[in-house]
Scaffold this motif. Sequence first.
Motif, PDB file in Angstrom:
ATOM      1  N   SER A   1      28.013 -37.760 -13.779  1.00  0.00           N
ATOM      2  CA  SER A   1      28.435 -38.943 -13.147  1.00  0.00           C
ATOM      3  C   SER A   1      29.171 -39.840 -13.940  1.00  0.00           C
ATOM      4  O   SER A   1      28.925 -39.906 -15.192  1.00  0.00           O
ATOM      5  CB  SER A   1      27.405 -39.434 -12.195  1.00  0.00           C
ATOM      6  OG  SER A   1      26.384 -40.135 -12.962  1.00  0.00           O
ATOM      7  N   GLY A   2      30.109 -40.696 -13.632  1.00  0.00           N
ATOM      8  CA  GLY A   2      30.641 -41.617 -14.274  1.00  0.00           C
ATOM      9  C   GLY A   2      31.983 -41.026 -14.985  1.00  0.00           C
ATOM     10  O   GLY A   2      32.495 -39.969 -14.794  1.00  0.00           O
ATOM     11  N   ARG A   3      32.560 -41.947 -15.769  1.00  0.00           N
ATOM     12  CA  ARG A   3      33.877 -41.965 -16.436  1.00  0.00           C
ATOM     13  C   ARG A   3      33.947 -40.331 -17.265  1.00  0.00           C
ATOM     14  O   ARG A   3      34.869 -39.808 -17.199  1.00  0.00           O
ATOM     15  CB  ARG A   3      34.174 -42.839 -17.360  1.00  0.00           C
ATOM     16  CG  ARG A   3      34.906 -43.898 -16.565  1.00  0.00           C
ATOM     17  CD  ARG A   3      35.425 -45.206 -17.593  1.00  0.00           C
ATOM     18  NE  ARG A   3      34.422 -45.673 -18.621  1.00  0.00           N
ATOM     19  CZ  ARG A   3      34.225 -45.146 -19.922  1.00  0.00           C
ATOM     20  NH1 ARG A   3      35.271 -44.368 -20.309  1.00  0.00           N
ATOM     21  NH2 ARG A   3      33.651 -45.509 -20.558  1.00  0.00           N
ATOM     22  N   ARG A   4      32.909 -40.449 -17.912  1.00  0.00           N
ATOM     23  CA  ARG A   4      32.989 -38.904 -19.099  1.00  0.00           C
ATOM     24  C   ARG A   4      32.759 -37.954 -18.341  1.00  0.00           C
ATOM     25  O   ARG A   4      33.314 -36.807 -18.798  1.00  0.00           O
ATOM     26  CB  ARG A   4      32.012 -39.219 -20.065  1.00  0.00           C
ATOM     27  CG  ARG A   4      32.331 -40.298 -21.150  1.00  0.00           C
ATOM     28  CD  ARG A   4      31.587 -40.513 -22.138  1.00  0.00           C
ATOM     29  NE  ARG A   4      31.994 -41.594 -23.189  1.00  0.00           N
ATOM     30  CZ  ARG A   4      31.184 -42.293 -23.887  1.00  0.00           C
ATOM     31  NH1 ARG A   4      29.798 -42.207 -23.815  1.00  0.00           N
ATOM     32  NH2 ARG A   4      31.933 -42.888 -24.829  1.00  0.00           N
ATOM     33  N   TRP A   5      31.908 -37.813 -17.090  1.00  0.00           N
ATOM     34  CA  TRP A   5      32.004 -36.788 -16.426  1.00  0.00           C
ATOM     35  C   TRP A   5      33.391 -36.249 -15.765  1.00  0.00           C
ATOM     36  O   TRP A   5      33.795 -35.365 -15.911  1.00  0.00           O
ATOM     37  CB  TRP A   5      30.873 -36.892 -15.198  1.00  0.00           C
ATOM     38  CG  TRP A   5      31.132 -36.040 -13.814  1.00  0.00           C
ATOM     39  CD1 TRP A   5      31.562 -36.762 -12.850  1.00  0.00           C
ATOM     40  CD2 TRP A   5      31.154 -34.792 -13.595  1.00  0.00           C
ATOM     41  NE1 TRP A   5      31.724 -35.880 -11.764  1.00  0.00           N
ATOM     42  CE2 TRP A   5      31.716 -34.639 -12.199  1.00  0.00           C
ATOM     43  CE3 TRP A   5      30.923 -33.582 -14.438  1.00  0.00           C
ATOM     44  CZ2 TRP A   5      31.564 -33.388 -11.789  1.00  0.00           C
ATOM     45  CZ3 TRP A   5      31.011 -32.315 -13.909  1.00  0.00           C
ATOM     46  CH2 TRP A   5      31.161 -32.253 -12.566  1.00  0.00           C
ATOM     47  N   GLN A   6      33.986 -37.433 -15.407  1.00  0.00           N
ATOM     48  CA  GLN A   6      35.276 -37.107 -14.682  1.00  0.00           C
ATOM     49  C   GLN A   6      36.170 -36.657 -15.667  1.00  0.00           C
ATOM     50  O   GLN A   6      37.238 -35.881 -15.275  1.00  0.00           O
ATOM     51  CB  GLN A   6      35.630 -38.485 -13.870  1.00  0.00           C
ATOM     52  CG  GLN A   6      34.731 -38.823 -12.849  1.00  0.00           C
ATOM     53  CD  GLN A   6      35.231 -40.234 -12.315  1.00  0.00           C
ATOM     54  OE1 GLN A   6      35.878 -40.744 -12.834  1.00  0.00           O
ATOM     55  NE2 GLN A   6      34.515 -40.712 -11.398  1.00  0.00           N
ATOM     56  N   GLY A   7      36.523 -37.304 -16.819  1.00  0.00           N
ATOM     57  CA  GLY A   7      37.478 -37.205 -17.581  1.00  0.00           C
ATOM     58  C   GLY A   7      37.259 -36.075 -18.732  1.00  0.00           C
ATOM     59  O   GLY A   7      38.356 -35.490 -19.370  1.00  0.00           O
ATOM     60  N   GLN A   8      36.044 -35.825 -19.066  1.00  0.00           N
ATOM     61  CA  GLN A   8      35.824 -35.026 -20.194  1.00  0.00           C
ATOM     62  C   GLN A   8      34.889 -33.645 -19.705  1.00  0.00           C
ATOM     63  O   GLN A   8      35.296 -32.674 -20.194  1.00  0.00           O
ATOM     64  CB  GLN A   8      35.138 -35.670 -21.248  1.00  0.00           C
ATOM     65  CG  GLN A   8      35.757 -36.918 -21.891  1.00  0.00           C
ATOM     66  CD  GLN A   8      35.170 -37.769 -23.209  1.00  0.00           C
ATOM     67  OE1 GLN A   8      34.549 -36.981 -23.888  1.00  0.00           O
ATOM     68  NE2 GLN A   8      35.488 -38.938 -23.085  1.00  0.00           N
TER      69      GLN A   8
END
Length: 411
Positions: free
Chosen positions: A390-397
């Motif tokens: 979850s969160g930014r790094r889940w989405q982007g990386q």
Amino acid sequence: MIYAAYQAQADLLDPLRSAARMSRRMMNTAWGANWGAGFGQNALLRNVSAALEMFERASLSHARPAFGIGTVEVGNREVEVTEEVVARLPFGSLLRFRKDIDQPQPRILVVAPLSGHFATLLHGTVKTLLPENDVYITDWHNARDVPLSEGTFGFDDYVEHVIRFLEIIGPGGHALAVCQPCVQVLAATAVMAQEDNPATPHSITLMAGPVDTRINPTKVNELATSKSMDWFEKNLIATVPPGFPGVGRRVYPGFVQVGAFMAMNLDRHVKAHVELFENLAMGEHAKADTAKNFYDEYFAVLDLAAEFYLETIRKVFQEHDLPRGELTYRGEKIDFRAIRRTSLLTVEGERDDICAVGQTVAAQDICSGLRPHRKRHHMQAGVGHYGVFSGRRWQGQVYPLVRNHILAAED
């Protein structure tokens, strides 16, 4: 008696919380409509309103929150999302997020943890997957709402549910497990491979799961090994009191699990609630809403069937059946070498204090029948347990790796 005492306290405080809610709403109505700016500029009254809301919120919910994913952007257009119950079993349902699109997409089963929270805790995981995948999820039911007549639910029953749901999705599907069910998804895949089941998933993604808890033990692992099974049964298992469909069922209460999770990071949760109070008192509604949305989800709890909880403690955390090659399903030893055509991706978080680095990647060695090109591992820098999914790094990386893993297995 622990459950009866908890429920008695909750029943006692409910009228007081209702009174706090009514008082706060009256104050806010007067603030906005009758007293003008003078009320809003009064620090004492703002603090009273914030305190009332904090007291009102100081409770747990046993009802599943809504996923609330109404639309998702597919390509260059907004598409409506409809939740559809594909199969309903006593202890869990197979939920599909149906989209009105023409092009076929990879079918993926998200296997949610059964560890005190509802599957809606994976709202962000699902929302990220939805634009490019046909997403299903295991929607586990609250054990206190399952009548005794429906029987028990243990470790093997969980594995059976995963197998059955994959069969319903059909051949060519994929599975993504978050945390605790990494063990069961690996077991289900091996059982299906042994039986040459046509619905054996083309790929599995294991994210931050306790495959081998002997590696870099965390506080969670140390607690599980420091107590006997008798201790767990006597101190953590309770009986559902009257007033619920599952009256008489033995469960590991969700309120105990959430309490244990909070105790692990108590300072962080206390700080978050202090900041929430301050934001409410200062009228910083956007900041307050972010915290409220998180804790609305976090404080929605479900009870686990006692059989599942105790068997998981014994098999996964105490006896390490999976990495020792001793894990069984319905009395038969599972041969993980049978997994030969399912691609494997394992993902870990650098700062994970629940499933430490090394515990999930252990699946790579366990699946010794897989050729190297079907295996991949990713360690996500800078994230803890929840940051893996979850969160930014889940989405982007992390998700781009999951997407590529699935697409490669589709070929």
